[in-house]
Design a protein around this motif. Sequence first.
Motif, mmCIF file in Angstrom:
data_model
loop_
_atom_site.group_PDB
_atom_site.id
_atom_site.type_symbol
_atom_site.label_atom_id
_atom_site.label_comp_id
_atom_site.label_asym_id
_atom_site.label_seq_id
_atom_site.Cartn_x
_atom_site.Cartn_y
_atom_site.Cartn_z
ATOM 1 N N UNK A 246 0.854 -1.191 0.000
ATOM 2 C CA UNK A 246 0.000 0.000 0.000
ATOM 3 C C UNK A 246 0.889 1.241 0.000
ATOM 4 N N UNK B 258 0.928 6.681 2.868
ATOM 5 C CA UNK B 258 -0.163 7.551 3.335
ATOM 6 C C UNK B 258 -1.376 6.746 3.817
ATOM 7 N N UNK B 259 -1.408 5.441 3.507
ATOM 8 C CA UNK B 259 -2.504 4.604 4.028
ATOM 9 C C UNK B 259 -2.247 4.190 5.483
ATOM 10 N N UNK B 260 -1.006 4.360 5.938
ATOM 11 C CA UNK B 260 -0.683 3.948 7.318
ATOM 12 C C UNK B 260 -1.104 5.032 8.306
ATOM 13 N N UNK B 261 -1.180 4.636 9.570
ATOM 14 C CA UNK B 261 -1.518 5.612 10.608
ATOM 15 C C UNK B 261 -0.323 5.709 11.550
ATOM 16 N N UNK B 262 0.190 6.912 11.742
ATOM 17 C CA UNK B 262 1.382 7.083 12.574
ATOM 18 C C UNK B 262 1.133 6.577 13.993
#
Lengths: 843, 105
Positions: B8, B11-15
């Motif tokens: 992916x 930007x699809x990840x969450x910090x």
Amino acid sequence: MKKKLVVVGNGMVGHAFLDKLVNSSAFSDYTVTVFGEEPRVAYDRVYLSSYFSGKTAEDLSLVPTGFYEANGIDIRLNEKVVAIDSAAQSITTASGISMTYDKLVLATGSYPFVPPIEGNNRDACLVYRTIEDLEAMKEAATRSKIGVVVGGGLLGLEAAKALVDLGLQTHVVEFAPRLMPVQLDNGGASMLRRKIEKLGVKIHTSKSTKIIEDGETARHKMVFADGESLETDVILFSAGIRPRDELAKQAGLAMGARGGIVINDQCQTSAAHVYAIGECALHGGMIYGLVAPGYAMAQVVVDHLNHKPAAFTGADMSTKLKLMGVDVASIGDPHGTDEAAKSYIYENGPQEVYKKLVVSADGKKLLGAVLVGDVDDYGNLLQLKLNDMDLPEHPDDLILPARAGTKPSFGPDSLPDSAQLCSCYDVSKGRIIQAIDEGATCLADVKNATKACTGCGGCTQLVTSVVNAELAKRGVEVSKAICEHFPYSRQELYHLVKVEGHKDFASLLHAHGEGHGCDICKPAVASILGSVWNAYAFDKKNIPLQDTNDRYLGNMQKDGSYSIIPRVPGGEITPDKLIVLGQVAKDYQLYTKINGGQRIVLFGAKLPDMPAIWKRLIDAGFESGQAYAKALRTVKSCVGSTWCRYGMLDSVKMAIDLENRYKGVRSPHKMKMGVSGCTRECAEAQAKDIGVIATENGWNLYVCGNGGMKPRHADLFAVDLDEATLFKYIDRFIMFYIQTAGRLERTATWLGNLEGGIDYLRQVVIEDSLGIGMHLEMQMQSLVNSYQCDWQQVVDDPEKAKLFYNFVNADEKDPEQLYVRERGQLRPATAQEKLESLAVELV
Amino acid sequence: MSEWVKICAVSDLIADAGVPALFKDQAIALFYVNDQVYALSNYDPIGQANVMSRGIVGSIKGELVVASPLYKEHYSLSTGKCLEKPEVALTVYSVKVEGGDVWVS
């Protein structure tokens, strides 16, 4: 073949004996029969006057429901024993029952002494000992304006409080020249008198009543020896107690010259198989009219039945209590009967405090003390006396205000292990240490393990200091640091967030913490942010802080699916809404169950389906039930006065109003409430954090109850409230809890750890002693105003709804979520079933 | 050397949190902490469900960890080892970020 044990009397001491007995191994050797003359099981006579300030006979009961039945104890109430044949070892009751015994315990107590005054048996001339007496007082009060208590001792002043609570103009008539002549000296008694008179009670000392006759303006006229007189409608005799020893006398047991059943150090009477305990017993020429020595005697008999060495060798008569709201304490011999004794006196007129110390001739030992108006020194002084410890160089430092210099403090370490810290339950310092060795890690644990501080509560301060000192010695962090990332307690973090205005975790961590945080501090801070700012759990920067339940707004189940619990305020639901719930459950194949909080739960929702499921529920008028959050869960209610033949008030409407007001408010732990429409208490409100019960005169408020692992009955907090006051108190209570509780501390534990306990809580909430009442209400109102349904926000925002997926890169099912059909519904497959491929995958 | 698969966008990840993903036919969890991406098995070996991506990320004595959302055991993000039960571990996958995309092998 079991031996037969018969107990005569079911008062406080009689019950304490049984309570101790069932917890000892000798209990299995006996079948136990108890005879009680009164119509009810043992109740708390010490706090009898609270019957008039809202407590019911049930509240006063000392016997947990079902206690005797569960333990196989045969209890016969309303059954007076009238004869003992100590040679044949049998008893006979008034109704003619005969029974033999192997051991007999007499706990017959005492009766109120009524002075032999002519007219003492006139109408509305009463005594103050049993609940029946209270009922007679209540009845008499309805046709009276003035009441007199004869006797200005400890019991007399308790009785006077009862008359005040009944709304009577109250007088106290005392034979001696001062109040509480046994426990107080002149100085202490006159300070007490000043304080009580301020409450509108008139005190008459050095008065001996000659005759009671018809009054002119009231029912009676009391004529005194000095020729003066007093008119009154009710007379309450409280001039001391006399042992109930007539049974023993008839049986030919040895008696004291002035009554009382003679006992030895093992509490045996002159017939070795007959024991006597409590106020009916005469030990070393003394009748002990306090409950603690009676409990000690009960313990001695239990030990004796267990063949353990034990002896009752007399008891300390020191006492600390609140009389009509005035703190009074007396230790040892406050009169300085030893002529060589010296004394120190401190009197503070403006604040109405009086303290006196009596010390030995050489100034080394404490002989006695009197404290009126401020009894904070009681714990220290009592330990000095009981353990015969040496006094400091200047003994008066002990009673001077702390500001006058450094107050000598007796570190808990200076006490010997044998020091009795809690006299109600006879808990020594050694027992506290043992509890800590066995794993107790805070005051609440110690209370649970030892019962210390749970009687009169007078020892709380002392026990706290011992607990903290002992924990510190063991290297247990008494520091309340929440975890390795923040050196602060939850309460401190709350204040930092509020005062410094931190709006997110990063800013708080940067200012006060270290590392990356963890699964302890992150949810705690999230909850604080929620409580202070109503921060929305689903904001992207808050997502990493949330437990999965808060992150996905559902309770995660063991297979990684979630439960769906819409709010059903007060448990009231329309048929249309029921149909929607059923249809949604059917469409998504959700397992459906009614939970313990009067709500319907749909289990097994998959992450990707959740927004769509909630959209349908919200469209049908539901909203989030916050069952996943540390917040108000449900308000359970009975059906109330609209339908129930017994309902006093509309409990359903009250429950709905409560639920709608406090829904969504984030708190240190979950909160539950209950509302019952009458005292039958069908909603079990007393097992909730907040319980509300309707009465004839309004609403009674209970707080800090708990079901769950450590059940706790809620405390009656305030009575007969109107709706506005009820909500005001609950606003304040919840906000104060949110601000001061520890992480994951339910209200019951919080109260257990709160210094000053329920009295302190009442001062803060009801009397507004900290002056923060208005502030607390405003904070609550702001939370109420900014409430939003968590799920509404997800459903309204496609960006948020998008975050509910099984895989960020694939639209597939979770291969581990497999189900088996059981009783017409689906449930998660077990590991074994998965191996055997018995499972069905969800379609 | 097994092949790299594009999963992916970063930007699809969450910090500071986890995200579940499918790598070939395996459920994995991607964690994005301190500008670095970690990939571990999403299967909780103790709770026996694909839930690790929903755990809270943090540090214990300096080591980055994720806590199981079921029973709260902590697993090292770099080694996959369970801190409380050393005999249990999560599989660790190699990760690289190229051109704003996350690759796993």
